[in-house]
Motif scaffolding. Structure first.
Motif, mmCIF file in Angstrom:
data_model
loop_
_atom_site.group_PDB
_atom_site.id
_atom_site.type_symbol
_atom_site.label_atom_id
_atom_site.label_comp_id
_atom_site.label_asym_id
_atom_site.label_seq_id
_atom_site.Cartn_x
_atom_site.Cartn_y
_atom_site.Cartn_z
ATOM 1 N N CYS A 36 0.812 -1.224 0.000
ATOM 2 C CA CYS A 36 0.000 0.000 0.000
ATOM 3 C C CYS A 36 0.841 1.267 0.000
ATOM 4 C CB CYS A 36 -0.980 -0.003 1.163
ATOM 5 S SG CYS A 36 -0.212 -0.133 2.774
ATOM 6 N N CYS A 66 -4.125 -6.092 0.098
ATOM 7 C CA CYS A 66 -3.469 -6.769 1.225
ATOM 8 C C CYS A 66 -3.115 -8.221 0.881
ATOM 9 C CB CYS A 66 -4.363 -6.745 2.462
ATOM 10 S SG CYS A 66 -4.650 -5.106 3.154
ATOM 11 N N CYS A 69 0.200 -8.621 -0.461
ATOM 12 C CA CYS A 69 1.232 -7.896 0.280
ATOM 13 C C CYS A 69 2.109 -8.890 1.051
ATOM 14 C CB CYS A 69 0.569 -6.928 1.257
ATOM 15 S SG CYS A 69 1.757 -5.963 2.208
ATOM 16 N N CYS A 75 1.662 -6.602 9.416
ATOM 17 C CA CYS A 75 0.762 -5.456 9.436
ATOM 18 C C CYS A 75 -0.467 -5.761 10.287
ATOM 19 C CB CYS A 75 0.342 -5.127 8.004
ATOM 20 S SG CYS A 75 -0.881 -3.822 7.894
HETATM 21 S S1 SF4 Z 1 -1.253 -5.821 4.535
HETATM 22 FE FE1 SF4 Z 1 -0.932 -3.852 5.565
HETATM 23 S S2 SF4 Z 1 0.933 -3.053 4.655
HETATM 24 FE FE2 SF4 Z 1 0.160 -4.645 3.292
HETATM 25 S S3 SF4 Z 1 -1.155 -3.610 1.812
HETATM 26 FE FE3 SF4 Z 1 -2.485 -4.265 3.469
HETATM 27 S S4 SF4 Z 1 -2.577 -2.536 4.854
HETATM 28 FE FE4 SF4 Z 1 -0.821 -2.193 3.506
#
Ligand code: SF4
Length: 125
Positions: A36, A66, A69, A75
């Motif tokens: 993000c 997410c 990610c 996170c």
């Molecule tokens: S998991 Fe957390 S760091 Fe990763 S994209 Fe989602 S909100 Fe952002």
């Protein structure tokens, strides 16, 4: 103090949909890999008076971000430990995080009960 890429601390002053992803908190190892950081679509926080259908659609889009990610687990745990009251973090909405936290509290209570129950047995044994 740790502030992930789409920090809710920005929300109070700036409408979330206009908050650019910032390159902050260089001291958080997982932060630099957050997907993000490159997302500027304002998916992660609700604008004021967002209709339910729009919120659900936005949250699902944020969760898709997410899902790809590499630091989702880190996170999510950060958001649960703070706890972060708003926004999608680690693939969970604020409501979903409240459910997880409630489950953890119940689990902790059960573990404490079990420890009290088994404590004397263990001591006697
Ligand atoms: S998991 Fe957390 S760091 Fe990763 S994209 Fe989602 S909100 Fe952002």
């Amino acid at each position: 103090m740790l502030h992930p890429p789409h920090s809710s601390l920005q929300v109070a002053a700036v409408p979330p949909q206009r908050v650019p992803v910032r390159d902050r908190d260089q001291d958080a190892p997982w932060h630099t890999e957050a997907v993000c950081r490159r997302d500027e679509a304002g998916l992660f926080f609700a604008p004021s008076k967002e209709p339910t259908a729009s919120r659900l659609s936005r949250e699902e889009a944020a969760k898709r971000v997410c899902a790809r990610c590499p630091v989702m687990v880190e996170c999510r745990e950060h958001a649960l430990l703070q706890p972060e009251p708003y926004g999608v973090w680690g693939g969970l909405t604020a409501a979903e995080r409240r459910v997880v936290l409630a489950r953890r509290r119940r689990r902790d209570v059960e573990l404490q009960k079990a420890a009290r129950t088994t404590g004397p047995i263990a001591a006697a044994g």
